[in-house]
Write an enzyme that holds these catalytic residues in place. Sequence first.
Site, PDB file in Angstrom:
ATOM      1  N   ASP A  30       0.842  -1.188   0.000  1.00  0.00           N
ATOM      2  CA  ASP A  30       0.000   0.000   0.000  1.00  0.00           C
ATOM      3  C   ASP A  30       0.886   1.249   0.000  1.00  0.00           C
ATOM      4  O   ASP A  30       1.929   1.304   0.653  1.00  0.00           O
ATOM      5  CB  ASP A  30      -0.909  -0.010   1.240  1.00  0.00           C
ATOM      6  N   ASN A  87     -12.774  -3.007   2.758  1.00  0.00           N
ATOM      7  CA  ASN A  87     -13.648  -1.844   2.889  1.00  0.00           C
ATOM      8  C   ASN A  87     -14.615  -1.826   1.704  1.00  0.00           C
ATOM      9  O   ASN A  87     -14.184  -1.999   0.550  1.00  0.00           O
ATOM     10  CB  ASN A  87     -12.819  -0.561   2.909  1.00  0.00           C
ATOM     11  N   GLY A  93     -15.797   2.798   4.012  1.00  0.00           N
ATOM     12  CA  GLY A  93     -14.547   3.545   3.867  1.00  0.00           C
ATOM     13  C   GLY A  93     -13.782   3.229   2.603  1.00  0.00           C
ATOM     14  O   GLY A  93     -12.586   3.536   2.507  1.00  0.00           O
ATOM     15  N   GLN A  94     -14.447   2.651   1.605  1.00  0.00           N
ATOM     16  CA  GLN A  94     -13.751   2.339   0.349  1.00  0.00           C
ATOM     17  C   GLN A  94     -13.453   3.621  -0.416  1.00  0.00           C
ATOM     18  O   GLN A  94     -14.342   4.471  -0.583  1.00  0.00           O
ATOM     19  CB  GLN A  94     -14.614   1.397  -0.502  1.00  0.00           C
ATOM     20  N   HIS A 100     -10.403  -4.835  -3.444  1.00  0.00           N
ATOM     21  CA  HIS A 100      -9.075  -5.154  -2.907  1.00  0.00           C
ATOM     22  C   HIS A 100      -9.191  -5.648  -1.477  1.00  0.00           C
ATOM     23  O   HIS A 100     -10.054  -5.207  -0.718  1.00  0.00           O
ATOM     24  CB  HIS A 100      -8.135  -3.952  -2.985  1.00  0.00           C
ATOM     25  N   HIS A 102      -7.137  -5.760   2.029  1.00  0.00           N
ATOM     26  CA  HIS A 102      -5.994  -5.251   2.788  1.00  0.00           C
ATOM     27  C   HIS A 102      -5.459  -6.387   3.657  1.00  0.00           C
ATOM     28  O   HIS A 102      -6.229  -7.040   4.387  1.00  0.00           O
ATOM     29  CB  HIS A 102      -6.424  -4.125   3.738  1.00  0.00           C
TER      30      HIS A 102
HETATM   31  P1  5GP Z   1      -9.689   1.633   0.472  1.00  0.00           P
HETATM   32  O1  5GP Z   1      -9.756   2.896   1.274  1.00  0.00           O
HETATM   33  O2  5GP Z   1     -10.396   1.778  -0.854  1.00  0.00           O
HETATM   34  O3  5GP Z   1     -10.109   0.399   1.219  1.00  0.00           O
HETATM   35  O4  5GP Z   1      -8.153   1.385   0.188  1.00  0.00           O
HETATM   36  C1  5GP Z   1      -7.473   1.960  -0.864  1.00  0.00           C
HETATM   37  C2  5GP Z   1      -6.015   1.828  -0.519  1.00  0.00           C
HETATM   38  O5  5GP Z   1      -5.277   2.018  -1.695  1.00  0.00           O
HETATM   39  C3  5GP Z   1      -5.527   2.860   0.497  1.00  0.00           C
HETATM   40  O6  5GP Z   1      -4.976   2.194   1.618  1.00  0.00           O
HETATM   41  C4  5GP Z   1      -4.496   3.668  -0.280  1.00  0.00           C
HETATM   42  O7  5GP Z   1      -3.387   4.018   0.519  1.00  0.00           O
HETATM   43  C5  5GP Z   1      -4.102   2.718  -1.391  1.00  0.00           C
HETATM   44  N1  5GP Z   1      -3.702   3.350  -2.632  1.00  0.00           N
HETATM   45  C6  5GP Z   1      -4.361   4.345  -3.303  1.00  0.00           C
HETATM   46  N2  5GP Z   1      -3.716   4.654  -4.439  1.00  0.00           N
HETATM   47  C7  5GP Z   1      -2.629   3.814  -4.501  1.00  0.00           C
HETATM   48  C8  5GP Z   1      -1.578   3.674  -5.454  1.00  0.00           C
HETATM   49  O8  5GP Z   1      -1.501   4.350  -6.482  1.00  0.00           O
HETATM   50  N3  5GP Z   1      -0.642   2.733  -5.176  1.00  0.00           N
HETATM   51  C9  5GP Z   1      -0.697   1.945  -4.055  1.00  0.00           C
HETATM   52  N4  5GP Z   1       0.275   1.049  -3.883  1.00  0.00           N
HETATM   53  N5  5GP Z   1      -1.671   2.069  -3.144  1.00  0.00           N
HETATM   54  C10 5GP Z   1      -2.636   3.000  -3.363  1.00  0.00           C
END
Ligand code: 5GP
Length: 114
Positions: A30, A87, A93-94, A100, A102
Amino acid sequence: MEDCIFCKIADGRIPSELVHNDDICVAFNDLTPQAPTHILIIPREHVHSLATTTDQHKDMLGHLLATAAKIARDKGFADDGYRVVINTNSDGGQTVFHLHVHLLAGRAFVFPPG
Ligand code: 5GP
Ligand code: ZN
């Protein structure tokens, strides 16, 4: 998906160091880690969120979790433990709308999460 950041990582349009890579999914660190280990596991197929999955995604969903467990074993933190989070949509919180998982490890986590 043309403009999806995770599709770009999965198909190599954005070069990334992959933690894991197979026919169904890829995994990578991440960008903003929330724990000493914070890995994202994503399907190669563009799927908007867990909420849009159907029976046809069952194998892929199982594969994402099995891959999380394999990475944890391979990296040596399975016994200490880890957290797996998906998420989903606004209240979940997505922020990136490509499904994806985590995989977080390297510290103790509280429950319930915030
Ligand atoms: P969400 O909030 O949708 O569950 O998680 C999205 C995750 O993607 C976040 O933890 C954020 O830090 C990560 N993220 C967003 N853009 C990028 C990117 O361009 N590269 C990587 N490696 N992680 C990303
Ligand atoms: Zn995508």
